[in-house]
Design an enzyme around this catalytic site. Structure first.
Site, short mmCIF file in Angstrom:
data_model
loop_
_atom_site.label_atom_id
_atom_site.label_comp_id
_atom_site.label_asym_id
_atom_site.label_seq_id
_atom_site.Cartn_x
_atom_site.Cartn_y
_atom_site.Cartn_z
N GLY A 36 0.84 -1.21 0.00
CA GLY A 36 0.00 0.00 0.00
C GLY A 36 0.87 1.25 0.00
N HIS A 37 1.88 1.28 0.87
CA HIS A 37 2.82 2.41 0.89
C HIS A 37 3.53 2.52 -0.47
CE1 HIS A 37 2.92 1.29 5.33
NE2 HIS A 37 2.58 2.57 5.38
N GLN A 149 -6.16 6.81 0.68
CA GLN A 149 -7.59 6.92 1.03
C GLN A 149 -8.00 5.91 2.09
OE1 GLN A 149 -10.12 6.73 -2.45
NE2 GLN A 149 -9.17 8.57 -3.28
N ASP A 151 -6.92 5.90 4.88
CA ASP A 151 -7.14 6.78 6.04
C ASP A 151 -7.94 7.99 5.55
OD1 ASP A 151 -5.41 5.49 8.21
OD2 ASP A 151 -4.11 5.51 6.48
N GLN A 154 -8.14 11.13 7.60
CA GLN A 154 -6.84 11.81 7.59
C GLN A 154 -6.67 12.61 6.29
OE1 GLN A 154 -2.89 10.24 9.11
NE2 GLN A 154 -2.71 9.67 6.98
P1 AMP Z 1 1.10 4.88 7.76
O1 AMP Z 1 2.50 4.37 7.66
O2 AMP Z 1 0.12 3.87 8.23
O3 AMP Z 1 1.01 6.20 8.46
O4 AMP Z 1 0.67 5.17 6.27
C1 AMP Z 1 1.39 6.07 5.46
C2 AMP Z 1 0.55 6.41 4.25
O5 AMP Z 1 0.27 5.22 3.52
C3 AMP Z 1 -0.80 7.02 4.66
O6 AMP Z 1 -1.10 8.09 3.78
C4 AMP Z 1 -1.74 5.86 4.49
O7 AMP Z 1 -3.06 6.25 4.21
C5 AMP Z 1 -1.12 5.15 3.29
N1 AMP Z 1 -1.58 3.75 3.23
C6 AMP Z 1 -1.62 2.87 4.25
N2 AMP Z 1 -2.17 1.70 3.86
C7 AMP Z 1 -2.48 1.85 2.55
C8 AMP Z 1 -3.09 1.01 1.56
N3 AMP Z 1 -3.50 -0.22 1.84
N4 AMP Z 1 -3.28 1.50 0.31
C9 AMP Z 1 -2.88 2.76 0.00
N5 AMP Z 1 -2.31 3.61 0.89
C10 AMP Z 1 -2.11 3.17 2.14
#
Ligand code: AMP
Length: 285
Positions: A36-37, A149, A151, A154
């Site tokens: 996802g990241h 999306q 989040d 957020q």
């Molecule tokens: P985090 O490390 O959880 O703070 O996430 C960092 C970024 O990656 C944030 O903008 C999240 O919304 C995005 N993110 C997390 N999981 C996914 C996913 N499955 N698909 C797309 N973006 C994601």
């Protein structure tokens, strides 16, 4: 050989950002990186400008000490993934440098977003998100920033932050990447689920679709709720809301309505959402 630049201090990273004339793309993360990241990184790379990724498990946005302590940390693997994805630079902030004692408080009116869903259930969470992003955006001055999306609330909070303080930054909200077998939204927290837990948690994705498919919103929500309960998933919230205010709605409008969920599988807190789109994507899991 391609070299990934690594910075720990604002001074070093801001010298790099100035060398790019601020024409770079920025992907803030908390690490424990997954596909996802990497989708955000891919989209950032597609703009053709240098890409900076930050990894910082931001204590300010955790309302629960145990959750912060249990948050997965996989730095070595993260750096390898970012290197292989062609990222140019990584910022690994040091808390005292990122948050000097004299840092002024940021005040931002979140309107209806303040006290619902993540704002209601994770007190202080968005204040922490605003604090870290205001500091990072001010210090680094990116042209483009990428958020998931997954989040959703957020994304909407960041839209407010950018509108108020950083009108020159372009925000990109990227659709959620899901596990191809189960439909579960990818999340750093998923590593804490057993194999069966991942299958169970796949029900969240379906329930969010069910919630948007009833004859009425009430009927959709009732079906979604009982589907989740039958799978043994504990619901913290499940609702259908209008965008961008995230207030409960009875009316489903293309791209302006979302179903939102938070809850627990095997004691792990998971969140997910679906934005209603008139022509449904055909996804076969
Ligand atoms: P985090 O490390 O959880 O703070 O996430 C960092 C970024 O990656 C944030 O903008 C999240 O919304 C995005 N993110 C997390 N999981 C996914 C996913 N499955 N698909 C797309 N973006 C994601």
């Amino acid at each position: 050989m391609f070299l990934l630049k690594i910075f720990h201090y604002i001074k070093g990273v801001s010298e790099w950002t100035k060398r790019q004339n601020n024409a770079f793309s920025f992907v803030p993360t908390m690490g424990a990186l997954h596909a996802g990241h990497l989708l955000l990184v891919e989209k950032a790379k597609a703009l053709g400008r240098p890409v900076l990724v930050s990894i910082f498990v931001n204590p300010a946005q955790f309302n629960n000490a145990e959750d912060l302590q249990k948050y997965p940390r996989t730095l070595e693997q993260d750096l390898r993934l970012l290197h292989d994805a062609g990222v140019d630079a990584v910022f690994l902030p040091v808390t005292e440098d990122l948050y000097p004692t004299e840092l002024p408080e940021v005040s931002l009116d979140l309107g209806s977003l303040e006290n619902v869903f993540e704002g209601q259930h994770r007190l202080g969470h968005f204040a922490g998100v605003i604090k870290v992003l205001h500091r990072l955006f001010s210090a680094l001055g990116p042209r483009d920033v990428f958020f998931g999306q997954k989040d959703l609330q957020q994304c909407l909070v960041v839209e407010k932050l950018i509108a108020r303080f950083f009108p020159d930054i372009h925000q990109h909200n990227i659709p959620t990447r899901r596990d191809p077998q189960t439909g579960l939204a990818l999340s750093s927290r998923n590593v804490r689920l057993s194999k069966q837990g991942v299958v169970t948690a796949g029900a969240i994705n379906w329930s969010l679709q069910l919630a948007l498919q009833g004859k009425t919103v009430d009927e959709g929500l009732t079906e979604a709720r009982s589907y989740l309960e039958n799978k043994g998933i504990t619901i913290e919230y499940l609702d259908v809301v209008s965008l961008p205010d995230m207030l409960h709605t009875e009316e489903i409008v293309d791209k302006k309505t979302a179903s939102v969920f938070a809850g627990y599988v095997e004691g792990v807190r998971l969140i997910d959402n679906h934005v209603f789109i008139d022509i449904p994507e055909i996804t076969v899991f």
